[in-house]
Scaffold this motif. Structure first.
Motif, PDB file in Angstrom:
ATOM      1  N   ILE A 145       7.127  11.387   7.654  1.00 31.01           N
ATOM      2  CA  ILE A 145       6.888  10.697   6.392  1.00 31.01           C
ATOM      3  C   ILE A 145       8.214  10.522   5.655  1.00 31.01           C
ATOM      4  CG2 ILE A 145       6.421  12.826   5.097  1.00 31.01           C
ATOM      5  CD1 ILE A 145       4.118  11.240   3.720  1.00 31.01           C
ATOM      6  N   ILE A 159      -4.604  14.530   2.996  1.00 26.52           N
ATOM      7  CA  ILE A 159      -4.630  13.284   2.217  1.00 26.52           C
ATOM      8  C   ILE A 159      -3.419  12.378   2.431  1.00 26.52           C
ATOM      9  CG2 ILE A 159      -6.157  14.216   0.444  1.00 26.52           C
ATOM     10  CD1 ILE A 159      -3.712  14.519  -1.377  1.00 26.52           C
ATOM     11  N   ARG A 160      -2.506  12.789   3.288  1.00 31.95           N
ATOM     12  CA  ARG A 160      -1.319  11.965   3.540  1.00 31.95           C
ATOM     13  C   ARG A 160      -1.727  10.618   4.117  1.00 31.95           C
ATOM     14  NH1 ARG A 160       2.251  11.863   8.567  1.00 31.95           N
ATOM     15  NH2 ARG A 160       0.574  13.165   9.346  1.00 31.95           N
ATOM     16  N   ARG A 161      -1.081   9.589   3.650  1.00 33.36           N
ATOM     17  CA  ARG A 161      -1.246   8.246   4.206  1.00 33.36           C
ATOM     18  C   ARG A 161       0.053   7.838   4.888  1.00 33.36           C
ATOM     19  NH1 ARG A 161      -3.670   5.046  -0.984  1.00 33.36           N
ATOM     20  NH2 ARG A 161      -5.617   6.191  -1.177  1.00 33.36           N
ATOM     21  N   GLU A 162      -0.072   6.973   5.858  1.00 35.42           N
ATOM     22  CA  GLU A 162       1.086   6.566   6.651  1.00 35.42           C
ATOM     23  C   GLU A 162       2.208   5.975   5.797  1.00 35.42           C
ATOM     24  OE1 GLU A 162       1.911   3.412  10.185  1.00 35.42           O
ATOM     25  OE2 GLU A 162       0.120   4.656  10.354  1.00 35.42           O
ATOM     26  N   ASN A 163       1.860   5.215   4.761  1.00 31.54           N
ATOM     27  CA  ASN A 163       2.873   4.550   3.944  1.00 31.54           C
ATOM     28  C   ASN A 163       3.304   5.344   2.717  1.00 31.54           C
ATOM     29  OD1 ASN A 163       2.991   2.354   5.653  1.00 31.54           O
ATOM     30  ND2 ASN A 163       1.436   1.214   4.533  1.00 31.54           N
ATOM     31  N   ASP A 164       2.857   6.587   2.603  1.00 27.96           N
ATOM     32  CA  ASP A 164       3.250   7.397   1.447  1.00 27.96           C
ATOM     33  C   ASP A 164       4.757   7.629   1.421  1.00 27.96           C
ATOM     34  OD1 ASP A 164       0.653   7.659   0.558  1.00 27.96           O
ATOM     35  OD2 ASP A 164       0.472   9.788   1.058  1.00 27.96           O
ATOM     36  N   TYR A 182      -1.602  18.808   1.564  1.00 30.19           N
ATOM     37  CA  TYR A 182      -1.390  17.367   1.394  1.00 30.19           C
ATOM     38  C   TYR A 182      -1.171  16.703   2.754  1.00 30.19           C
ATOM     39  CZ  TYR A 182       1.301  13.145   1.150  1.00 30.19           C
ATOM     40  OH  TYR A 182       1.743  11.870   1.399  1.00 30.19           O
ATOM     41  N   ASN A 197       0.797  -1.224   0.000  1.00 32.19           N
ATOM     42  CA  ASN A 197       0.000   0.000   0.000  1.00 32.19           C
ATOM     43  C   ASN A 197       0.832   1.278   0.000  1.00 32.19           C
ATOM     44  OD1 ASN A 197      -2.423  -1.377  -0.105  1.00 32.19           O
ATOM     45  ND2 ASN A 197      -2.554  -1.525   2.126  1.00 32.19           N
ATOM     46  N   THR A 198       2.091   1.171  -0.400  1.00 31.13           N
ATOM     47  CA  THR A 198       2.913   2.358  -0.511  1.00 31.13           C
ATOM     48  C   THR A 198       2.459   3.145  -1.737  1.00 31.13           C
ATOM     49  OG1 THR A 198       4.805   1.284   0.516  1.00 31.13           O
ATOM     50  CG2 THR A 198       5.262   3.229  -0.814  1.00 31.13           C
ATOM     51  N   ARG A 199       2.316   4.445  -1.540  1.00 29.75           N
ATOM     52  CA  ARG A 199       1.915   5.332  -2.629  1.00 29.75           C
ATOM     53  C   ARG A 199       3.013   6.378  -2.777  1.00 29.75           C
ATOM     54  NH1 ARG A 199      -3.376   9.106  -1.792  1.00 29.75           N
ATOM     55  NH2 ARG A 199      -2.106   9.798  -0.054  1.00 29.75           N
TER      56      ARG A 199
END
Length: 151
Positions: free
Chosen positions: A83, A31-36, A27, A6-8
């Motif tokens: 991040i 909309i940041r995700r933990e795995n970004d 961002y 799920n890395t983006r």
């Protein structure tokens, strides 16, 4: 580089402007995700130095180096401990460079700010965000300026 966990990969166009910082902050806040994994893309100003003396060229290059380091330090502090991210720089027309680097990095999204230029000025001068929207092969998030930011 996107992985199966799920890395983006998110490309964010940065410069010394408050518009770029606002887009980055939006961002991070929304909309940041933990795995970004961030790719922070900076395209320094380019100068026509063909007729400049060696001393002037050296001075301009030193000033440019200081500006780029200041931008990198600022954003390094903003991502530290929050991040994963890395910096990429390139030379050329900013929109073209941003799209090219985002493609090289296999970014799934590009985030950019906009100065909110009027239609006439945008038509005459061009717009980096317009170029990215029309040439990127991934979704582009353009963060418009807040009313309190002055051009």
């Amino acid at each position: 580089m996107a992985e199966s966990d799920n890395t983006r990969v998110v490309a964010i166009a940065i410069d010394g402007s408050p518009y770029a910082e606002q887009a980055f902050d939006w961002y991070m806040d929304h909309i940041r995700r933990e795995n970004d994994q961030l790719v922070l893309i900076h395209v320094p100003e380019s100068y026509d130095l063909h007729l400049a003396s060696p001393g002037v060229v050296q001075q301009i290059l030193q000033e440019l180096e200081v500006k780029v380091k200041a931008i990198e330090d600022k954003y390094r502090a903003k991502v530290e401990g929050k991040i994963q991210g890395r910096f990429r720089t390139g030379s050329g027309k900013p929109g073209e460079v941003i799209v090219k680097i985002a493609e090289e990095e296999k970014a799934g999204m590009i985030v950019t700010g906009t100065r909110g230029q009027g239609k006439f000025r945008r038509t005459v001068m061009g717009s980096v965000s317009d170029y990215i929207v029309h040439h990127a092969h991934v979704p582009v998030l353009v963060c418009r300026k807040e009313k309190d930011l002055k051009a």
